[in-house]
Scaffold this motif. Sequence first.
Motif, PDB file in Angstrom:
ATOM      1  N   LYS A   1       0.828  -1.225   0.000  1.00 49.60           N
ATOM      2  CA  LYS A   1       0.000   0.000   0.000  1.00 49.60           C
ATOM      3  C   LYS A   1       0.850   1.258   0.000  1.00 49.60           C
ATOM      4  O   LYS A   1       0.495   2.259  -0.609  1.00 49.60           O
ATOM      5  CB  LYS A   1      -0.861   0.024   1.263  1.00 49.60           C
ATOM      6  CG  LYS A   1      -2.244  -0.481   1.055  1.00 49.60           C
ATOM      7  CD  LYS A   1      -3.098  -0.247   2.278  1.00 49.60           C
ATOM      8  CE  LYS A   1      -4.100  -1.364   2.357  1.00 49.60           C
ATOM      9  NZ  LYS A   1      -4.677  -1.661   3.603  1.00 49.60           N
ATOM     10  N   GLU A   2       1.929   1.202   0.737  1.00 46.35           N
ATOM     11  CA  GLU A   2       2.818   2.366   0.761  1.00 46.35           C
ATOM     12  C   GLU A   2       4.260   1.889   0.836  1.00 46.35           C
ATOM     13  O   GLU A   2       4.531   0.775   1.290  1.00 46.35           O
ATOM     14  CB  GLU A   2       2.504   3.262   1.958  1.00 46.35           C
ATOM     15  CG  GLU A   2       2.418   2.505   3.254  1.00 46.35           C
ATOM     16  CD  GLU A   2       1.853   3.330   4.391  1.00 46.35           C
ATOM     17  OE1 GLU A   2       1.200   4.358   4.133  1.00 46.35           O
ATOM     18  OE2 GLU A   2       2.076   2.941   5.532  1.00 46.35           O
ATOM     19  N   CYS A   3       5.158   2.747   0.382  1.00 45.51           N
ATOM     20  CA  CYS A   3       6.575   2.419   0.444  1.00 45.51           C
ATOM     21  C   CYS A   3       7.102   2.837   1.807  1.00 45.51           C
ATOM     22  O   CYS A   3       7.467   3.993   2.020  1.00 45.51           O
ATOM     23  CB  CYS A   3       7.337   3.115  -0.688  1.00 45.51           C
ATOM     24  SG  CYS A   3       6.902   2.450  -2.303  1.00 45.51           S
ATOM     25  N   ARG A   4       7.121   1.859   2.721  1.00 46.31           N
ATOM     26  CA  ARG A   4       7.416   2.189   4.116  1.00 46.31           C
ATOM     27  C   ARG A   4       8.871   2.575   4.339  1.00 46.31           C
ATOM     28  O   ARG A   4       9.193   3.249   5.307  1.00 46.31           O
ATOM     29  CB  ARG A   4       7.099   0.980   5.002  1.00 46.31           C
ATOM     30  CG  ARG A   4       5.637   0.761   5.140  1.00 46.31           C
ATOM     31  CD  ARG A   4       5.265   0.087   6.449  1.00 46.31           C
ATOM     32  NE  ARG A   4       3.842  -0.235   6.366  1.00 46.31           N
ATOM     33  CZ  ARG A   4       3.363  -1.449   6.291  1.00 46.31           C
ATOM     34  NH1 ARG A   4       4.165  -2.478   6.306  1.00 46.31           N
ATOM     35  NH2 ARG A   4       2.065  -1.658   6.206  1.00 46.31           N
ATOM     36  N   HIS A   5       9.735   2.076   3.453  1.00 43.23           N
ATOM     37  CA  HIS A   5      11.165   2.292   3.682  1.00 43.23           C
ATOM     38  C   HIS A   5      11.705   3.420   2.820  1.00 43.23           C
ATOM     39  O   HIS A   5      12.868   3.437   2.462  1.00 43.23           O
ATOM     40  CB  HIS A   5      11.925   0.984   3.420  1.00 43.23           C
ATOM     41  CG  HIS A   5      11.394  -0.171   4.221  1.00 43.23           C
ATOM     42  ND1 HIS A   5      11.530  -0.239   5.593  1.00 43.23           N
ATOM     43  CD2 HIS A   5      10.695  -1.260   3.846  1.00 43.23           C
ATOM     44  CE1 HIS A   5      10.948  -1.346   6.013  1.00 43.23           C
ATOM     45  NE2 HIS A   5      10.424  -1.982   4.993  1.00 43.23           N
ATOM     46  N   GLY A   6      10.882   4.353   2.477  1.00 44.04           N
ATOM     47  CA  GLY A   6      11.341   5.493   1.688  1.00 44.04           C
ATOM     48  C   GLY A   6      10.945   5.351   0.229  1.00 44.04           C
ATOM     49  O   GLY A   6      10.390   4.346  -0.184  1.00 44.04           O
ATOM     50  N   GLN A   7      11.248   6.367  -0.560  1.00 41.13           N
ATOM     51  CA  GLN A   7      10.873   6.404  -1.978  1.00 41.13           C
ATOM     52  C   GLN A   7      11.544   5.292  -2.763  1.00 41.13           C
ATOM     53  O   GLN A   7      12.646   4.860  -2.439  1.00 41.13           O
ATOM     54  CB  GLN A   7      11.303   7.757  -2.569  1.00 41.13           C
ATOM     55  CG  GLN A   7      10.488   8.915  -2.062  1.00 41.13           C
ATOM     56  CD  GLN A   7       9.460   9.362  -3.088  1.00 41.13           C
ATOM     57  OE1 GLN A   7       9.079   8.605  -3.974  1.00 41.13           O
ATOM     58  NE2 GLN A   7       9.002  10.602  -2.978  1.00 41.13           N
ATOM     59  N   CYS A   8      10.881   4.885  -3.835  1.00 40.76           N
ATOM     60  CA  CYS A   8      11.389   3.775  -4.639  1.00 40.76           C
ATOM     61  C   CYS A   8      12.436   4.231  -5.646  1.00 40.76           C
ATOM     62  O   CYS A   8      13.019   3.394  -6.342  1.00 40.76           O
ATOM     63  CB  CYS A   8      10.234   3.101  -5.378  1.00 40.76           C
ATOM     64  SG  CYS A   8       9.525   4.113  -6.700  1.00 40.76           S
ATOM     65  N   ASP A   9      12.690   5.499  -5.753  1.00 39.36           N
ATOM     66  CA  ASP A   9      13.677   6.082  -6.679  1.00 39.36           C
ATOM     67  C   ASP A   9      13.204   6.088  -8.132  1.00 39.36           C
ATOM     68  O   ASP A   9      14.007   6.243  -9.049  1.00 39.36           O
ATOM     69  CB  ASP A   9      15.043   5.339  -6.637  1.00 39.36           C
ATOM     70  CG  ASP A   9      15.605   5.244  -5.232  1.00 39.36           C
ATOM     71  OD1 ASP A   9      16.150   4.176  -4.875  1.00 39.36           O
ATOM     72  OD2 ASP A   9      15.465   6.229  -4.489  1.00 39.36           O
ATOM     73  N   LEU A  10      11.887   5.897  -8.354  1.00 41.44           N
ATOM     74  CA  LEU A  10      11.385   5.956  -9.724  1.00 41.44           C
ATOM     75  C   LEU A  10      10.290   7.007  -9.894  1.00 41.44           C
ATOM     76  O   LEU A  10      10.189   7.636 -10.939  1.00 41.44           O
ATOM     77  CB  LEU A  10      10.845   4.591 -10.178  1.00 41.44           C
ATOM     78  CG  LEU A  10      11.772   3.770 -11.078  1.00 41.44           C
ATOM     79  CD1 LEU A  10      11.110   2.464 -11.472  1.00 41.44           C
ATOM     80  CD2 LEU A  10      12.166   4.525 -12.329  1.00 41.44           C
TER      81      LEU A  10
END
Lengths: 374, 253
Positions: B193-202
């Motif tokens: 649902k969400e990127c818990r560990h920070g942005q995905c870089d995309l």
Amino acid sequence: MGHATACVTPREGLAPERRIAMDFALIGHQESWRSAADVFAVLRGAERTQLPDDEIMEIFPWIPPRAVCNVEAFSATGATARGLYIDCFIPPDRLASEYLHDNIGRVRVAAACAIKAGARIVSLGGFSSILVEGNFNHLPVAADTIFTTGNTLTVAFIVRGIRKMCALERRDISRSTLLIVGATGDVGSGCTRCLAPFVKRVVLCARNAKRLQILAAELEADGTKVEIAKSLEQSPFEADIVICAASVASPSLQLGRIAPEAIICDAGYPKNLSPRSDMSGARVFFGGMGQIAGGLSFKPNFKGVLNRHPFPDVAHGCLLEGMVLALACRFEPFSHGRGFIRRERVEEIEAIAALHGIHLAPLFNADGPLKTPE
Amino acid sequence: MESLVSLTCSEQVVCNSTLPTASIWQDVLAQAVTGELMAAMNYSALSTICDDPEEVTDALEHAQGEQGHAAAFIAEGRKIGVEVPNNVNARYWKRIREAFMRCIATRDLIACLIVQEIMLESFAVASYSRVGKAAPGSLGKTFAAIAAEEEGHIDHAMEILRTERALAPERFDDKVYRLHLDVMTTLTEMVAKECRHGQCDLCHSDCVKPSLSEVGLSTTELRGASLQQYLKSLDRLGLPGEVTLQWVTQLPV
């Protein structure tokens, strides 16, 4: 107790990926989100954080029907039958008719899983038999795999339960008015035929007027006093014994005219009766449940989760019928279609079950074991 | 093999489209392009461990096909007025690539097929199919067409893998499980649902996940469909359903 294996014979010529030595398969579904969450908890294991309810509700509908665990049923004779429990993963809030097409699809896939596993007999539990209306033409065909709805043993346990309650309550069944809700269904009509000769009067309630007329005519021909109620509010008599065997998508029924201390058997899966029903004074119990004296084992260990009841080794009659037939090496469609359940067949399956130590379970309801009068 | 990829990291790219949802599609396309480029890299790497010349040709053709998919997605981006970035070193894709390269390092062709054809392609087929239904015009058609092609890849690999499994089912299933732990945890995080560990870089600015509903998508649906496709692929391989069910229910939330 010995561990002789019941009737397991290796089968020739199976495709390499097909498992062998599976005596039975049980096809079922979860009746509530709570039970679905409990299943997930076992699958995830105690060492992992349990999934929140909203996550379970999101992921559950996407899971294709599949085996959940291996099951072993132990007979009082020392025989063992080995099987699989296959869940259709029908979301508990999607049993209504608008999901009929999808749900039939799920039952078909579950049936294909059973066939692929090499199960010799398959019980269609709960809604899975209702969805196909006991018509196995909806299901994939395999020469080595037989299906049963399990409804005959369910009727046996309902009827036995009613008799037991009447005895406990010192109720003279011959003076009783029996109301059957869902009377024209396979279980409802079977219960009606079994009990009609012993009660004073039968009130039949169902949605289909034509089927009601046909059933009423059959009973009247045998000398039964029959009344028809097209809805629960229209029941002409105050019933003092009630069997709820309607196929409803959720516990929603509110009974109309019933006697203050009526004996009420809720045999639905999911349960028929609304928790908001005002039945103070009534003696309610969950019907159609059997107990296997030799025990059941599950791998992974779903004991108490797939069969969440106040007594051990209890299961729904529809599922037990498959195990009974496997233990007895009776690989035949014992229960099929709608409207074929007769007293003789009920007595037959009950006797076979008894041979293997499978009997009516102790009576219970949502509050736990039934308190019996001193 | 790295020269196949032209890295255009997301912070260099802007969206000049007048389509209100263009920036959302830009991020969706970025994931798709990166996935396809990674698949091209993977097939190229696979060609280096194939013994059979036909298999080498096959792998290189596959690589070309995946590059073609990436190009098609980039072209669709231009049609709606966006430049689609890619970043094979983005958080999740990098982990997946590393897992694949570990299989290459041990020259385990079967493991490579399991990772690429069963795990990654299952996710691609499922998510592209959903995007294909939600996306407008030729964008939707392109996603749908590529989903169908990727499904063909799975079918081809299925034969090879089923034959391999028939030789030693327990050993095969153990291998799948180890790869499942390595790869599927990452893929599941990608569609959480969400990127818990920070942005995905995309994603070119904020995480696109909360905005997916604006284009008729949701992480719930993408995750559900992807896991469903994965389970069905494992079923087709012949792995016991009760075993794979446990694997999937034990994936991180």
